[in-house]
Design a protein around this motif. Structure first.
Motif, short mmCIF file in Angstrom:
data_model
loop_
_atom_site.label_atom_id
_atom_site.label_comp_id
_atom_site.label_asym_id
_atom_site.label_seq_id
_atom_site.Cartn_x
_atom_site.Cartn_y
_atom_site.Cartn_z
N HIS A 32 -15.35 4.88 -42.20
CA HIS A 32 -15.33 3.87 -41.13
C HIS A 32 -14.71 2.59 -41.68
CE1 HIS A 32 -18.51 6.68 -40.01
NE2 HIS A 32 -18.19 6.39 -38.76
N HIS A 67 -12.04 8.97 -39.99
CA HIS A 67 -12.89 9.13 -38.82
C HIS A 67 -12.77 7.96 -37.84
CE1 HIS A 67 -16.28 10.35 -36.42
NE2 HIS A 67 -16.81 9.16 -36.57
N ALA A 68 -12.83 6.71 -38.34
CA ALA A 68 -12.82 5.55 -37.45
C ALA A 68 -12.04 4.41 -38.09
CB ALA A 68 -14.23 5.11 -37.15
#
Length: 77
Positions: A32, A67-68
């Motif tokens: 993230h 992922h982010a």
């Protein structure tokens, strides 16, 4: 598999050589991140176009290795 901040920065700078890029690991998990990207190439683009250009620079890694990614983009002042 997580993606290293240095790899994110490398891919962005490969696409936007003069860019100022700051990467922050938001959760300490390598999954993230937040990225601030200031690039002359963004001049004349709206924010959505700028962010799409950055995602394109990541060459399909979003949603897989990465992922982010919270993005802040702008042209230099």
């Amino acid at each position: 598999m997580a993606m290293e901040a240095a790899e994110i920065e490398r891919l962005i700078k490969e696409a936007f050589p003069g860019a100022v890029v700051e990467i922050t690991d938001l959760a300490g998990d390598g999954d993230h991140y937040a990225a601030s990207v200031t690039a002359e190439e963004f001049r004349g683009m709206n924010r959505v176009q700028q962010q799409r250009a950055v995602y394109a620079a990541l060459k399909g890694r979003m949603g897989g290795e990465l992922h982010a990614l919270a993005l802040t983009t702008k042209a230099p002042e």
